[in-house]
Structure formats: C-alpha cells, structure tokens
Motif scaffolding. Structure first.
Motif, short mmCIF file in Angstrom:
data_model
loop_
_atom_site.label_atom_id
_atom_site.label_comp_id
_atom_site.label_asym_id
_atom_site.label_seq_id
_atom_site.Cartn_x
_atom_site.Cartn_y
_atom_site.Cartn_z
N ALA A 123 -12.74 31.89 16.43
CA ALA A 123 -13.81 32.78 16.84
C ALA A 123 -13.25 33.94 17.65
O ALA A 123 -12.14 33.86 18.19
N ILE A 162 -21.95 32.93 16.16
CA ILE A 162 -21.04 31.84 16.53
C ILE A 162 -21.59 31.09 17.73
O ILE A 162 -21.55 29.85 17.78
N VAL A 163 -22.12 31.81 18.70
CA VAL A 163 -22.69 31.17 19.89
C VAL A 163 -23.83 30.24 19.49
O VAL A 163 -23.93 29.11 19.98
N GLU A 196 -19.23 35.92 25.59
CA GLU A 196 -20.30 35.01 25.21
C GLU A 196 -19.78 33.79 24.46
O GLU A 196 -20.31 32.69 24.60
N VAL A 197 -18.73 33.97 23.66
CA VAL A 197 -18.14 32.81 22.97
C VAL A 197 -17.43 31.92 23.98
O VAL A 197 -17.52 30.69 23.92
N SER A 229 -11.07 30.38 28.30
CA SER A 229 -12.10 29.34 28.19
C SER A 229 -11.53 28.01 28.67
O SER A 229 -10.34 27.89 28.98
N LEU A 232 -22.46 27.07 18.00
CA LEU A 232 -21.91 26.18 19.02
C LEU A 232 -23.01 25.52 19.85
O LEU A 232 -22.90 24.34 20.22
N THR A 265 -8.95 25.46 19.81
CA THR A 265 -8.94 26.76 19.13
C THR A 265 -7.86 26.75 18.05
O THR A 265 -6.77 26.22 18.24
N HIS A 310 -15.05 31.93 11.95
CA HIS A 310 -15.38 33.29 11.51
C HIS A 310 -14.14 33.82 10.81
O HIS A 310 -13.17 34.21 11.46
N ALA A 337 -20.84 38.00 17.34
CA ALA A 337 -20.46 36.82 18.12
C ALA A 337 -21.67 35.95 18.44
O ALA A 337 -21.53 34.73 18.62
#
Length: 342
Positions: free
Chosen positions: A126, A107-108, A131-132, A156, A111, A148, A67, A104
């Motif tokens: 992101a 993006i989810v 949620e991500v 995460s 993925l 990342t 993003h 977001a």
C-alpha cells in the motif's frame, strides 16, 4: 452454484455472513452483483487451496491486500498458493483484496473491514501515506499483525517488512544501464507508477545517486503517476518521448513495460537499454522476445513464505519475533531465466 464446502467456510473466506452466502448460493433475489462475485471468488480460492483444507494443524486465516497492477498481484497470489502446502503442520488460508487503482481511502476501508471480520494477519502492499499508516496501527491494536510486502511503511507499527532492498536494486539498475550505454550521451527515462510508494521512491533514489557518481552528465527524465496501468503508461510515455527526443533507454521502476515499448514503437524510436523489475507474465514474455535487456528479480515465493512465518511468529506459533529480511536481487537476462519460470 456447485461447491463442496460448508457455508461457514465460504462465508469466512469471503468475509460475509452465512445468511448472505446462503442467499447467493440459493440464487435468491435482492443480492448485489458485487456480493455474488465475492462468493464466487471465495469458492474459487477454496478450490485452489483445497490441499490446505485437508491438513491438520493450527489454522491461520491471512488477508493479502494489495494496490498493484494485476500482472504483479497475480504473481504474488500464485507464489503464496504455491507455498501454502510447504507450511505444514500449520494451515494457512488466504483471502485476497487486490485493486489496480484508486485512492488511499479505499485501502483504508479494506483494512477497516479486515479488522471487523477478524484475521490472523495482513500482508500489505500500500502507499506510504498517513491514513494508511493509521489504519495499520489500528489493526495492530486489535491484535492483527501486519507484514508489509515489497514496499514498506516504516513509520507504522507493522510487524516486519518483506521484500528486496529497493535502494540497492535502483543502484544495480543504474550500474547496468550506464555500463551498457557506455559513452552514449542519450537520456534515460525513469518511469515510476506512483509517487506515494516508498519502494519506488527508494529505487529511484538509488538509481539517481549511483548514476550521478558514475556519469554525472547523464540526463534522467522522470515519469510518474500512471499506477503502472498500460493505457496510462503508454499515453504518458508518448508525451515524454515527444518532449525529450534524446531519450534512448529506460529504467522502468513501476512496470507497464509493454506499454512503454509500444510508445517507443509509435514514436519510431528504438530502445538501447531497458531494465525493469519482477518476473511477472509480461516481463517473462518480453525477456523471451529479447525486448528487455534485464529484469531485477527476487523470489516472491520466499517473500510469501517469510511473510506467513512472521505472522505465525507474531502469534507465538513459531519461536522468535517477526523479522525484516531483504531478499537478494537477481539480474535476469534473456539467457538465464529461471527454469521454473520458463
């Protein structure tokens, strides 16, 4: 559509079924324009990665999901493709999903699609939202490591972060701006693209803390939530300049620097000091034109090389565990643009 690749290679690159790709290649009716665009992009990407397809070795299909404004995504894509031949004897193939705006949830969904179609690993830029983070953790559960890039998701289960130390970058920007302004009492515009990217938050924190220690009376004016897109950045900057007539300088955390300069020009005001990030195509042109004072740059090719190596480490193809490495910050002025980028 002419191409030298087996349908299965195009299907894998595009993340579509072979039957769907066959329908597109043979121009059969009933196929959505977006699907046709995916197949065309897959063929283009395979053309750009042709040298990798000729190499022998273990193959890793990596998804790059970002993003970010196109000017930065394009720089990342070019950096990765320049590094691919250097990773021999492993063969790295890449798929790209870039978007300049959106929530977001988009993006989810990307993925989740990566998880369904399979991947050797994901390189991800992101927003740091729950949620991500959950979507990243779901990929890890499937055995797909996530690296990342530029901005981290520390809560995460990502395998590693690759990029610069953003707090240090912000501190460096504050030093440059304050040193160059000297006793000037003008206010400084701190322009972010979004409030949900951790890298921008950390840059701003480093900037504010260092400026406060050097010059506690300096007024900083924040501007955010433009996604770094030129139209939104220009409109926001015009509003900010109207409300704050004492702004004389800019620390651009999230980009859109042409638009910021356009807003200053429309307002009939000059910029005394302008510090930004990343040597993308816009900033290179602005540096050459002496319109930026300095750009804080780090080597994207090194980032992409490290990210790919971390994915290979996660699969046991390289010894050791994935590791987080902070890339060094380079202060680039109009007089020391790296030769390879001129």
């Amino acid at each position: 559509m002419g191409h030298p690749y087996p349908i299965r290679e195009i299907a894998r690159q595009a993340g579509l079924s072979e039957a769907t790709v066959d329908r597109v290649l043979n121009e059969r009716p009933g196929v959505r324009a977006s699907t046709v665009a995916l197949v065309k992009q897959a063929v283009t990407d395979l053309d750009r990665q042709r040298s990798q397809l000729r190499l022998t070795g273990r193959t890793f299909l990596v998804d790059v999901v970002m993003h970010a404004p196109d000017r930065f995504s394009s720089a990342v894509k070019a950096a990765l493709e320049a590094e691919l031949p250097m990773l021999y004897p492993a063969v790295i193939r890449s798929r790209f999903d870039f978007r300049e705006s959106g929530d977001a949830g988009e993006i989810v969904r990307v993925l989740e699609k990566v998880g369904r179609r399979g991947s050797a690993g994901v390189i991800l830029k992101a927003p740091d939202v729950p949620e991500v983070v959950a979507a990243v953790d779901a990929l890890v559960e499937l055995g797909i490591p996530v690296i990342t890039l530029v901005t981290d998701l520390p809560l995460s289960r990502r395998a590693a972060y690759v990029g610069t130390d953003n707090r240090s970058a912000g501190a460096t920007a504050a030093y440059l701006v304050d040193q160059m302004l000297g006793p000037d009492e003008g206010e400084v515009l701190v322009a972010l693209s979004s409030s949900v990217f951790r890298n921008e938050e950390e840059r701003e924190m480093g900037f504010r803390a260092t400026m406060r220690s050097r010059n506690p009376g300096r007024v900083l004016v924040e501007q955010t939530d433009t996604d770094g897109l030129d139209v939104a950045v220009e409109a926001a900057t015009l509003r900010t300049l109207e409300a704050h007539p004492r702004i004389t300088s800019v620390y651009s955390v999230g980009g859109g620097n042409r638009a910021i300069l356009s807003a200053f020009s429309q307002a009939g005001r000059d910029v005394r000091v302008f510090v930004g990030h990343d040597l993308d195509r816009d900033n290179l042109d602005l540096l050459r034109g002496d319109e930026l004072t300095a750009v804080l740059h780090h080597d994207l090719r090194q980032d992409m090389r490290t990210a790919c190596q971390n994915i290979m480490r996660a699969h046991g193809a390289i010894e050791g565990e994935p590791e987080t490495l902070s890339a060094p910050i380079h202060v680039v002025t109009p007089h020391n643009v790296p030769e390879l980028l001129v």
